[in-house]
Write an enzyme that holds these catalytic residues in place. Structure first.
Site, short mmCIF file in Angstrom:
data_model
loop_
_atom_site.label_atom_id
_atom_site.label_comp_id
_atom_site.label_asym_id
_atom_site.label_seq_id
_atom_site.Cartn_x
_atom_site.Cartn_y
_atom_site.Cartn_z
N GLU A 26 25.23 -78.76 -35.52
CA GLU A 26 25.63 -78.78 -34.10
C GLU A 26 27.10 -79.13 -33.98
O GLU A 26 27.57 -80.13 -34.54
CB GLU A 26 24.79 -79.77 -33.29
CG GLU A 26 25.20 -79.79 -31.83
CD GLU A 26 24.20 -80.47 -30.91
OE1 GLU A 26 24.62 -80.98 -29.86
OE2 GLU A 26 23.01 -80.50 -31.26
N GLU A 77 31.53 -84.13 -34.50
CA GLU A 77 32.10 -84.68 -33.26
C GLU A 77 33.40 -85.38 -33.62
O GLU A 77 33.49 -86.02 -34.67
CB GLU A 77 31.12 -85.66 -32.61
CG GLU A 77 31.61 -86.30 -31.33
CD GLU A 77 31.99 -85.28 -30.27
OE1 GLU A 77 33.19 -85.23 -29.93
OE2 GLU A 77 31.11 -84.54 -29.80
N ASP A 109 37.38 -82.09 -36.85
CA ASP A 109 37.39 -80.83 -36.12
C ASP A 109 36.40 -79.85 -36.74
O ASP A 109 36.38 -79.63 -37.96
CB ASP A 109 38.80 -80.23 -36.15
CG ASP A 109 38.84 -78.83 -35.56
OD1 ASP A 109 38.34 -78.66 -34.44
OD2 ASP A 109 39.35 -77.91 -36.23
N ASP A 114 33.65 -77.27 -23.91
CA ASP A 114 34.66 -77.27 -22.84
C ASP A 114 34.82 -75.84 -22.33
O ASP A 114 35.14 -74.94 -23.09
CB ASP A 114 35.98 -77.79 -23.40
CG ASP A 114 37.00 -78.09 -22.31
OD1 ASP A 114 37.08 -77.31 -21.35
OD2 ASP A 114 37.70 -79.11 -22.43
N LYS A 155 40.01 -72.63 -16.04
CA LYS A 155 41.15 -71.90 -15.49
C LYS A 155 41.42 -70.66 -16.32
O LYS A 155 41.41 -70.71 -17.54
CB LYS A 155 42.39 -72.79 -15.45
CG LYS A 155 42.27 -73.96 -14.48
CD LYS A 155 43.54 -74.79 -14.46
CE LYS A 155 43.40 -75.96 -13.47
NZ LYS A 155 44.62 -76.79 -13.44
N THR A 181 18.76 -82.35 -20.99
CA THR A 181 19.54 -83.57 -20.81
C THR A 181 19.49 -84.06 -19.37
O THR A 181 19.15 -83.32 -18.44
CB THR A 181 21.00 -83.33 -21.21
OG1 THR A 181 21.59 -82.41 -20.27
CG2 THR A 181 21.10 -82.75 -22.61
N LYS A 182 19.86 -85.32 -19.19
CA LYS A 182 19.95 -85.87 -17.83
C LYS A 182 20.97 -85.09 -17.01
O LYS A 182 20.79 -84.88 -15.81
CB LYS A 182 20.33 -87.35 -17.89
CG LYS A 182 19.24 -88.26 -18.43
CD LYS A 182 19.69 -89.71 -18.40
CE LYS A 182 18.59 -90.62 -18.92
NZ LYS A 182 19.01 -92.04 -18.92
N PHE A 183 22.03 -84.66 -17.65
CA PHE A 183 23.06 -83.86 -17.00
C PHE A 183 22.46 -82.57 -16.45
O PHE A 183 22.72 -82.17 -15.33
CB PHE A 183 24.17 -83.57 -18.01
CG PHE A 183 25.20 -82.58 -17.53
CD1 PHE A 183 26.20 -82.97 -16.67
CD2 PHE A 183 25.16 -81.26 -17.95
CE1 PHE A 183 27.16 -82.06 -16.23
CE2 PHE A 183 26.12 -80.35 -17.52
CZ PHE A 183 27.11 -80.76 -16.66
N GLU A 184 21.64 -81.91 -17.28
CA GLU A 184 20.98 -80.68 -16.84
C GLU A 184 20.01 -80.94 -15.71
O GLU A 184 19.92 -80.15 -14.76
CB GLU A 184 20.24 -80.03 -18.00
CG GLU A 184 21.10 -79.21 -18.92
CD GLU A 184 20.25 -78.49 -19.95
OE1 GLU A 184 19.75 -77.38 -19.64
OE2 GLU A 184 20.08 -79.02 -21.05
#
Length: 241
Positions: free
Chosen positions: A71, A96, A123, A146, A150, A219-222
């Protein structure tokens, strides 16, 4: 999962090669909690992998020949630990760059007594280029990278043709590249890049997106996004034999 909120970026990389310009993260400072620092100090020897310029022998590191799942950008690591815990027959590798996330992941892995997990603090592009052998991975996961929303920043998105071909080298024949994003424009970008990529087959029945597989934790975000009516798009492409 990679951070969507950091805004710093190394502009000096603009003068290097294409693959060197595309990075897997946005560098930002993060303060370690005492618990995260303790986890790094105490558990890195058991869970940490050090970036090196030659491919690591993953079977020797894990002590067995098992499916390897990598991952890119696991964030705080909770969902990665959850996936590793749910699939003890597979070996998981997380990458990460943010130390607080790495520390949190180590702490969670120890708390859940997960043994089939190793992590890099480096990286992802460099790790994949040098530390991971060709044809060695069964799955590569990229969840909520990310989006660089823009338009003038779209070239900084990690899912680009050269990066996809790097992953193709690292995946075994039949291996899967699994992506997820909550930005529709990025989902469309991912789909466009992958449909044009040599050597991959879309696992979607209609050649677009797939339903979230059960092995990817919600996830909680989802969950919050779903309550607000936000979409999430999953894409899964298989490396052709």
């Amino acid at each position: 999962m990679t951070d969507s909120n950091g805004q710093q970026h190394d502009e000096q990389a603009e003068n290097t090669t294409y693959m060197r310009r595309i990075r897997s993260f946005v560098l930002r400072e993060g303060r370690l909690t005492k618990g995260q620092q303790h986890a790094l100090d105490t558990y890195w020897a058991d869970y940490g992998l050090t970036y090196q310029s030659q491919p690591l022998q993953l079977n020797e590191i894990f002590g067995r020949d098992a499916k390897k799942v990598l991952e890119i950008g696991f964030g705080m690591g909770k969902s990665l630990v959850q996936m590793a815990q749910a699939a003890p027959e597979s070996d998981f590798i997380g990458i990460e760059v943010h130390r607080p996330g790495v520390g949190a992941c180590l702490s969670e892995a120890v708390a859940q007594q997960v043994k089939n997990l190793k992590v890099f603090e480096h990286d992802a592009v460099e790790v994949l280029e040098h530390s991971i052998a060709d044809n060695s991975l069964d799955t590569v996961q990229l969840f909520f990278p990310d989006p660089w929303h823009k338009k003038r920043h779209h070239k900084r998105r990690i899912v680009q043709s050269d990066f996809v071909q790097l992953l193709r080298r690292k995946l075994k024949p039949g291996g899967v590249f699994h992506m997820a994003t909550d930005w529709q424009n990025y989902a469309e970008h991912m789909l466009e890049v992958m449909l044009a990529a040599e050597g991959f087959t879309n696992l979607s029945a209609d050649n677009t997106y797939v339903e979230r597989p059960e092995h990817r934790p919600l996830t909680k975000f989802e969950q919050r996004g779903q309550r607000l009516g936000h979409g999430v798009w999953d894409l899964m492409f298989k490396k052709e034999s």
